[in-house]
Design an enzyme around this catalytic site. Structure first.
Site, mmCIF file in Angstrom:
data_model
loop_
_atom_site.group_PDB
_atom_site.id
_atom_site.type_symbol
_atom_site.label_atom_id
_atom_site.label_comp_id
_atom_site.label_asym_id
_atom_site.label_seq_id
_atom_site.Cartn_x
_atom_site.Cartn_y
_atom_site.Cartn_z
ATOM 1 N N ARG A 289 27.723 12.515 78.572
ATOM 2 C CA ARG A 289 26.544 12.974 77.826
ATOM 3 C C ARG A 289 25.279 12.734 78.651
ATOM 4 O O ARG A 289 24.374 13.567 78.675
ATOM 5 C CB ARG A 289 26.443 12.257 76.480
ATOM 6 C CG ARG A 289 27.530 12.654 75.495
ATOM 7 C CD ARG A 289 27.336 12.006 74.147
ATOM 8 N NE ARG A 289 26.185 12.553 73.443
ATOM 9 C CZ ARG A 289 25.671 12.024 72.331
ATOM 10 N NH1 ARG A 289 26.202 10.924 71.813
ATOM 11 N NH2 ARG A 289 24.633 12.580 71.745
ATOM 12 N N CYS B 209 19.949 5.570 73.154
ATOM 13 C CA CYS B 209 21.293 6.131 73.031
ATOM 14 C C CYS B 209 21.150 7.503 72.393
ATOM 15 O O CYS B 209 20.254 8.250 72.745
ATOM 16 C CB CYS B 209 22.185 5.201 72.215
ATOM 17 S SG CYS B 209 21.544 4.837 70.561
#
Length: 283
Positions: free
Chosen positions: A180, A238
């Site tokens: 990611r 995050c």
């Protein structure tokens, strides 16, 4: 003060003169709803069996406000958060121990919020429910009302601009999975990639296969190898400020203070005007 507590240490403290308040924060990041499957139900898991005396805390409703421009898990309203903690029996004069199903992310979110709002003694059960070897209970307690009044601190929290600046002036860790960060996949947010200058540091590398944190010296070596120091400015983000809280907790175990960008990638990537970096290079 340690940021984590082992199951055996918790057994001893529960038998002591000032036993900790127990908070059960079972939660899972799930894309099941998009696939038509039922989402994870933390309350149902709690009611099926929890640590005796533990009170369930709903991450989505009590540890965050509604999704929106601030990301998928923005900060909760401080007054509402305080009311939820008091209903759970939280007071500044009693220690608090938080746990979840074992991943540690949700428990770390509660730990971070309580620490940021001024609770002096809160720890996460290392390894979560899976580390607990004692009996479980299906009784739902009604604790005496606590008197904790949250007072948010000036330090420990980053907004988008501060996170961007820290990626240039200090160290900003991206706690998501490496793919990611690199922008190879993005199952949830508008676009893949990372904040320019951020360093990839997946939070999954902070724990052993059993979900317990690695020893403090190993964590310290890991983070120092990625550029963090006890004296330098360190931040974490995050996807939505949950697994990032777990990395802030890991840094605390390592003795390295760090701030959390709560909006994280879900906020950052929602604005097409913000720059996005892809690939393994931080820049």
């Amino acid at each position: 003060m340690n940021a984590i507590i082992s199951a055996s240490e918790l057994v001893d403290e529960l038998a002591g003169a000032n036993p900790p308040v127990l908070l059960d924060v079972r939660w899972q990041l799930s894309t099941a709803k998009a696939a038509g499957a039922a989402p994870f139900d933390g309350r149902a898991e709690y009611e099926a069996g929890h640590l005796p005396g533990a009170v369930y805390v709903d991450l989505d409703r009590e540890l965050a406000s509604a999704p929106g421009a601030g990301g998928r898990h923005p900060l909760p309203d401080v007054a509402e958060f305080g009311a939820a903690m008091r209903r759970a029996g939280v007071s500044p004069g009693r220690p608090v121990v938080v746990y979840d199903g074992g991943q540690g992310w949700a428990a770390a979110r509660a730990w971070w919020l309580l620490r940021w709002t001024g609770h002096p003694d809160v720890r996460v059960l290392d390894g979560g429910l899976t580390a607990w070897e004692g009996p479980l209970s299906t009784d739902v307690p009604t604790p005496a009302e606590g008197d904790f009044v949250p007072e948010p601190g000036a330090a420990g929290l980053l907004d988008a601009d501060e996170a961007a600046a820290l990626a240039r002036s200090g160290v900003l860790f991206d706690a998501r999975a490496g793919e990611r960060y690199r922008g190879e996949v993005e199952p949830i947010d508008r676009v893949g990639g990372h904040i320019p200058g951020a360093v990839s540091a997946p939070t999954t590398a902070n724990v052993a296969p059993d979900g317990r944190f690695l020893p403090a010296e190993e964590l310290r070596a890991r983070f120092k190898g990625l550029g963090a120091t006890e004296d330098g400015a360190v931040g974490v983000y995050c996807g939505s400020g949950v697994s990032g809280a777990h990395e802030v907790l890991a840094l605390a175990v390592a003795g390295i203070p760090a701030a959390l960008y709560v909006g994280s990638w879900s906020e950052w990537s929602s604005d097409p005007e913000r720059p996005v970096a892809v690939g393994p290079d931080p820049q």
